[in-house]
Enzyme design. Structure first.
Site, PDB file in Angstrom:
ATOM      1  CG  ASP A  31      -1.981   1.264   1.391  1.00 11.89           C
ATOM      2  OD1 ASP A  31      -2.511   0.878   0.613  1.00 11.89           O
ATOM      3  OD2 ASP A  31      -1.402   2.024   1.860  1.00 11.89           O
ATOM      4  CB  THR A  33      -1.629   5.678  -2.192  1.00 17.57           C
ATOM      5  OG1 THR A  33      -1.676   4.840  -1.977  1.00 17.57           O
ATOM      6  CG2 THR A  33      -2.885   6.061  -0.713  1.00 17.57           C
ATOM      7  CB  THR A  34       1.107   3.213  -5.395  1.00 12.93           C
ATOM      8  OG1 THR A  34       0.604   2.384  -4.676  1.00 12.93           O
ATOM      9  CG2 THR A  34       1.845   2.884  -6.218  1.00 12.93           C
ATOM     10  CG  ASP A  49      -7.003   0.623   0.618  1.00 12.09           C
ATOM     11  OD1 ASP A  49      -7.137   1.121   1.558  1.00 12.09           O
ATOM     12  OD2 ASP A  49      -5.881   0.560  -0.473  1.00 12.09           O
TER      13      ASP A  49
HETATM   14  P1  ADP Z   1      -2.781   2.223  -6.105  1.00  9.15           P
HETATM   15  O1  ADP Z   1      -1.826   2.083  -4.750  1.00  9.15           O
HETATM   16  O2  ADP Z   1      -2.385   3.400  -7.383  1.00  9.15           O
HETATM   17  O3  ADP Z   1      -4.225   2.077  -6.182  1.00  9.15           O
HETATM   18  P2  ADP Z   1      -2.443  -0.478  -6.967  1.00  9.15           P
HETATM   19  O4  ADP Z   1      -1.198  -1.367  -6.578  1.00  9.15           O
HETATM   20  O5  ADP Z   1      -3.464  -0.658  -6.108  1.00  9.15           O
HETATM   21  O6  ADP Z   1      -2.254   0.753  -6.536  1.00  9.15           O
HETATM   22  O7  ADP Z   1      -2.433  -0.210  -8.231  1.00  9.15           O
HETATM   23  C1  ADP Z   1      -4.304  -0.086  -9.075  1.00  9.15           C
HETATM   24  C2  ADP Z   1      -3.446  -0.121 -10.772  1.00  9.15           C
HETATM   25  O8  ADP Z   1      -3.704  -1.733 -10.767  1.00  9.15           O
HETATM   26  C3  ADP Z   1      -4.764   0.906 -11.023  1.00  9.15           C
HETATM   27  O9  ADP Z   1      -4.867   1.366 -12.232  1.00  9.15           O
HETATM   28  C4  ADP Z   1      -5.365  -0.966 -11.714  1.00  9.15           C
HETATM   29  O10 ADP Z   1      -6.607  -0.239 -13.460  1.00  9.15           O
HETATM   30  C5  ADP Z   1      -5.011  -1.858 -12.086  1.00  9.15           C
HETATM   31  N1  ADP Z   1      -5.252  -3.360 -11.907  1.00  9.15           N
HETATM   32  C6  ADP Z   1      -6.178  -3.764 -11.359  1.00  9.15           C
HETATM   33  N2  ADP Z   1      -5.892  -4.906 -11.288  1.00  9.15           N
HETATM   34  C7  ADP Z   1      -5.434  -5.219 -11.960  1.00  9.15           C
HETATM   35  C8  ADP Z   1      -6.238  -6.298 -13.458  1.00  9.15           C
HETATM   36  N3  ADP Z   1      -6.365  -7.419 -12.859  1.00  9.15           N
HETATM   37  N4  ADP Z   1      -5.212  -6.099 -14.671  1.00  9.15           N
HETATM   38  C9  ADP Z   1      -4.451  -5.173 -14.714  1.00  9.15           C
HETATM   39  N5  ADP Z   1      -4.236  -3.994 -13.698  1.00  9.15           N
HETATM   40  C10 ADP Z   1      -5.000  -3.824 -12.687  1.00  9.15           C
END
Ligand code: ADP
Ligand code: MG
Length: 525
Positions: free
Chosen positions: A67, A100-101, A392
């Site tokens: 996170d 957040t990332t 989240d």
């Molecule tokens: P953040 O802290 O920004 O939420 P995450 O590590 O949760 O970072 O990554 C979020 C990103 O991953 C988003 O752009 C989301 O659309 C993408 N994402 C989530 N599930 C998938 C998936 N199955 N395939 C590709 N991208 C995905």
């Protein structure tokens, strides 16, 4: 370095001799570097194949997480410009609960692009104007990507799952956890919106995360004061006391002047009578379950157990408040005021032992529609990360349900944003056009990073994504199990709330422009 001005030939010191001052390009580039470095540090955690970080503090405590906000906060960052990136993640977490990332990485890349522009002699003011203009276009692009279909339970489950994928949950679990998350949100969905505060998350180590379930009520870390008490009470009448059910501590310290055995017996009888009196008062009040923030004497406990009353002692203040608000009980400060009118009620109260921990479940409380996500997992680190992931997911599902707007994930929305900005940049005059285009380049960081984190070549993926976006209108780099494909994320259920993307664009733009505008850093010793 001491700052001085001359007035009438006399040097005048306006700053302490110990303060540090950096100006102009030096100030800009050191701030930009610090901001970029911080954003860079979370880049590898983005997306479903993002890696986790293990953070060890000076006391040896370990946090393992994916996170962004948690990592940045655990990192103990001191540089003021870097601290602003941490604030981006924090405000993202606070406003929408996820992304957040993305927000931190975007802010860092906007700074990186700003650095290049400054080197090309584009003035900071022009960069700031260009970035603001580009962020407006980005918001329009997000609006164009919003789903047309209604946000139903199926889409909410997809939102939950997309936000949890890659969070140490494992593929299968994310699916069943998503189910639980949506169920929780539906429970607290009212005409006035989603009462997110009525959902609590309780963690308990010692089972597979698949055992995570929704409890229709609250959980407190308490066990009955006596083994002979019932472990389950249905249709419970509940009293909450701030009263010690024992001989008051003051009395114990008092010295008795006892001259004879008779007097001693009389004193003991008086004490026993007093204790019996407490037990009787409680038993006669009609309460089935008693929670007290104070202690319960063993003798009283024994009598109450004989009456079949379930009693918990030493409740923390926040637990007492939680039980009160769930059951509608009013806290009672004096046994003489013990009245049924102040009792709360619940469909069922039961206790259960998990390893070394005893928990009391208060289900179907009369007063509030509170629910608890009871999170299970094999180890402390796993349940902690699951707790963050579920927190989240609850936030994003609430956000998506309230706005009814979701956009494609997997980088598709970012591809659309960058594309629209480049298109509109053509009509913007002068150097500002460079800044607007640079914003589009910065937004590419999201699909590029998703590609890099899945082991793909970022440039190749970007080219393919743009081509697919051009022909299909929606194209992301989707990860499902072991498969990675370029396709329409809606078809695969990879969706994010539109507000998460909006907030990321806005907070990253704000932080990057604020940092880029600074050309003078004055730091006190
Ligand atoms: P953040 O802290 O920004 O939420 P995450 O590590 O949760 O970072 O990554 C979020 C990103 O991953 C988003 O752009 C989301 O659309 C993408 N994402 C989530 N599930 C998938 C998936 N199955 N395939 C590709 N991208 C995905
Ligand atoms: Mg996320």
């Amino acid at each position: 370095m001491a700052q001085q001005r001359r007035m009438g030939g006399q040097p005048m010191f306006i700053m302490s001799e110990d303060s540090q001052r950096t100006q102009g390009r030096d100030a800009q580039s050191s701030n930009i570097m610090a901001g970029k470095a911080v954003a860079e540090s979370v880049r590898t955690t983005l997306g479903p194949r993002g890696m986790d970080k293990m953070l060890v503090d000076s006391g040896g405590d370990v946090v393992i997480t994916n996170d962004g906000a948690t990592i940045l906060n655990e990192m103990d960052i001191e540089h003021p410009a870097a601290q602003m990136i941490v604030e981006v993640a924090d405000s993202q977490e606070e406003e929408v609960g996820d992304g957040t990332t993305t927000a931190a990485v975007l802010a860092g890349n906007l700074l990186g692009e700003a650095e290049d522009l400054i080197e090309q002699d584009v003035h900071a003011t022009t960069i700031v104007e260009g970035y603001h203009e580009a962020s407006e276009i980005a918001l329009e692009a997000i609006a164009e990507q919003v789903n047309e279909a209604d946000v139903d339970d199926e889409i909410l489950r997809q939102v939950a799952e997309s936000s949890m994928t890659g969070k140490g949950t494992g593929g299968l679990t994310a699916e069943s956890l998503a189910e639980t998350v949506v169920e929780a949100i539906r429970h607290v969905d009212t005409d006035e919106g989603v009462a997110r505060d009525n959902i609590t998350v309780h963690t308990q180590v010692g089972a597979s995360s698949n055992a995570t379930e929704l409890v229709p009520g609250i959980i407190v870390d308490e066990d009955p004061v006596h083994d002979g008490m019932p472990s389950e009470v249905e249709d419970a009448s509940i009293a909450i006391l701030d009263v010690e059910l024992g001989v008051r501590t003051g009395d114990v310290d008092a010295e008795y002047a006892i001259d004879s055995i008779d007097q001693l017996n009389a004193a003991i009888d008086a004490e026993e009578g007093e204790l019996e009196g407490y037990a009787q008062t409680v038993a006669e009040s009609g309460a089935d379950v008693v929670f007290t923030t104070e202690d319960v004497n063993d003798r009283v406990a024994n009598s109450l157990a004989n009456e079949g009353i379930l009693v918990f002692e030493g409740l923390g203040d926040s637990d007492a408040r939680q039980v009160a608000s769930a059951t509608g009980a009013r806290r009672i400060g004096d046994l003489e005021d013990l009245e049924e009118a102040d009792f709360g009620s619940a469909d069922r109260i039961h206790t259960q032992t998990f390893g070394d921990d005893d928990l009391a479940f208060v289900e179907g409380g009369a007063a509030a529609e509170t629910v608890t996500v009871f999170v299970r997992g094999g180890t402390e680190h796993i349940v902690d990360e699951l707790e963050r992931a579920i927190g989240d997911a609850l936030d994003v599902v609430a956000t998506a349900l309230e706005s009814g707007e979701v956009v494609p994930g997997a980088g598709a929305t970012e591809i659309a944003i960058a594309d629209k900005i480049r298109e509109e940049a053509a009509g913007i005059e002068g150097r500002k056009q460079l800044a607007v285009t640079a914003f589009a380049d910065a937004v590419d960081i999201v699909p590029r990073t998703l590609a890099a984190n899945t082991g793909r070549d970022p440039i190749d993926v970007l080219v393919d994504l743009r081509a697919a976006h051009e022909s299909e209108g929606r194209a992301g780099l989707i990860t499902k199990g072991d498969e990675v494909t370029i396709d329409d994320p809606f078809e695969y259920g990879v969706v994010d709330p539109a507000d998460v993307k909006r907030e990321a664009v806005e907070s990253a733009t704000e932080a990057a422009t604020m940092i880029a505008r600074i050309d003078d850093v004055i730091a006190a010793e």
